[in-house]
Write a protein that holds these residues in place. Structure first.
Motif: not given
Length: 466
Positions: A234, A237-238, A262, A265, A269
């Motif tokens: 994560l 990915m950010d 996006k 992501r 999550q």
């Protein structure tokens, strides 16, 4: 007079019914004990010492006689060294099995036989009284039939009394037979043997609860491992989203490409949220297993590593006899075989050669022999697989450690390049994530080795194969 006799018989019927119920209750207690339960430290349920796998502050190993008591766990924490003790002392199902076993163990069979014999005497006295009453019923009058035979003249009350007396007599005789069988079983030791079988079955049930808790413990550790990996993904990915937003502002990518990143992501999550929920559920189950407060927040400590010396000591040929002797599955199959053989011998005495009862008993005995042979084969095959798994997981650990060593060298190179400004920060962080992933792979492999070795220990020390 007839009504008075009916009242007496009703009272006797009620009394015999209560006596039969009392006898049935006693049998039910034994049956319940026989049917219940049917889960280191490894605690010898037959009275041996615990044999934990070591953690800091403990002495361990299935073959290490130098054992010490592990330190108590802090509130909200669980260590593997204390896992079995907390399950056996606090798990409600395990405690229920223990109390049931104690109820079986405290039985005084000499006193029980005396009580049954007293009940038998009372039943025989009641039976004699009913028979005497039945003989006094009816009035013989002079011959009135053509052949000159006497006639028995009964009024309505006498007929009802006779029917009721016959019913009570049948109930008493049935109860007498049951009591005689129960007394004979105690004298022959059959009842005591059944009690021993029930205790062993319940001890095996307690062992299974402990094994289940150990499996759940490892599951929680692996979920923690997986969560750490997802969190790194994560974070990566950010960084990617941040980079793609910058590129989008510069007109290098389309809005659709940015949306796709996006969305990736969002999916990560979502997977992390699902994992956290699953982990909380597993922790709650573990808290219930050890009798802790149900919070879903309890943490578990890392398990100890299995050494090469422990793995090298695993020997299928040497340990197989020990597993056979202690296996509850083989014990149960052998008991069933002995019972079927006894039934067949009884059938040979009671029934002719071509009767269906004798043939059925013979087939049942043969089936029990096949079942026992299958149980022996299954035990041997499962223990062989258990031993093989230990050595296999050790080589997997070594392979993962080799991959980790390579990844460490690669990261050191990437770190040096980053310090010299030769690569971007994102490339450096990606290399760091790869290193952490390699470390997680080693941890998982060690968990698998630990689980395999624990299965081997359970098999050798208690004959439990899972």
């Amino acid at each position: 007079m007839g009504r008075r006799i009916v009242s007496v018989l009703l009272a006797l019927a009620l009394g015999s019914s209560l006596l039969v119920t009392a006898l049935a209750d006693g049998d039910t207690d034994g049956a319940t004990a026989a049917e219940t339960g049917t889960l280191e430290p490894l605690t010898e349920t037959t009275g041996g010492a615990a044999a934990p796998v070591s953690e800091e502050g403990t002495t361990t190993g299935a073959c290490n006689p130098e054992l010490t008591v592990p330190r108590p766990d802090p509130v909200g924490q669980l260590s593997f060294a204390n896992l079995e003790t907390r399950v056996r002392e606090n798990n409600l199902s395990v405690l229920a099995l223990q109390e049931t076993m104690e109820a079986v163990k405290v039985t005084d069979y000499k006193e029980l036989r005396g009580d049954l014999e007293d009940q038998l005497d009372a039943l025989e006295d009641m039976t004699d009284g009913i028979k005497a009453l039945m003989q006094g019923l009816g009035t013989v009058v002079p011959p009135s039939s053509e052949d000159g035979s006497p006639s028995l003249v009964l009024d309505a009350n006498d007929r009802l009394t006779q029917l009721l007396a016959g019913y009570v007599l049948g109930t008493l005789e049935s109860s007498t037979d049951s009591l005689e069988d129960a007394i004979a079983d105690i004298r022959s030791g059959k009842t005591q043997k059944q009690a021993e079988d029930a205790v062993r079955q319940m001890e095996n049930g307690q062992d299974q609860y402990v094994i289940g808790a150990e499996s759940l413990y490892i599951t929680v550790l692996e979920l923690q491992n997986t969560r750490a990996g997802l969190e790194r993904t994560l974070e990566a990915m950010d960084r990617t989203v941040q980079e793609m937003e910058l590129r989008y502002s510069m007109g290098q990518i389309s809005a659709l490409q940015l949306q796709q990143v996006k969305n990736g992501r969002v999916q990560i999550q979502s997977g992390l949220d699902t994992l956290n929920n699953s982990m909380e559920g597993a922790v709650i189950q573990l808290e219930m297993m050890v009798g802790a407060d149900i919070t879903g927040k309890m943490t578990v400590t890392e398990v100890p590593e299995i050494t090469d010396a422990q793995v090298d000591a695993v020997n299928y040929e040497t340990d197989l006899d020990e597993v056979r002797q202690k296996s509850y599955d083989l014990y149960a199959a052998k008991t069933a075989l002995e019972d079927a053989e006894e039934e067949y011998k009884d059938a040979k005495k009671d029934y002719g050669k071509n009767t269906y009862q004798r043939k059925a008993a013979e087939h049942k005995w043969q089936a029990a022999q096949y079942t026992y042979q299958a149980a022996v084969q299954s035990c041997e095959a499962r223990f062989r697989a258990c031993c093989g798994a230990v050595t296999d997981y050790r080589q997997i650990v070594r392979a993962k450690e080799s991959a980790l060593a390579l990844q460490e060298a690669t990261f050191q190179s990437m770190e040096l390049k980053y310090q010299r400004g030769m690569i971007s920060k994102n490339d450096y962080l990606a290399a760091r994530d790869d290193l952490e992933t390699a470390r997680d792979a080693v941890t998982t492999a060690k968990h698998d080795l630990f689980t395999a070795y624990r299965a081997y220990e359970w098999a050798v020390r208690f004959g439990v194969l899972n």
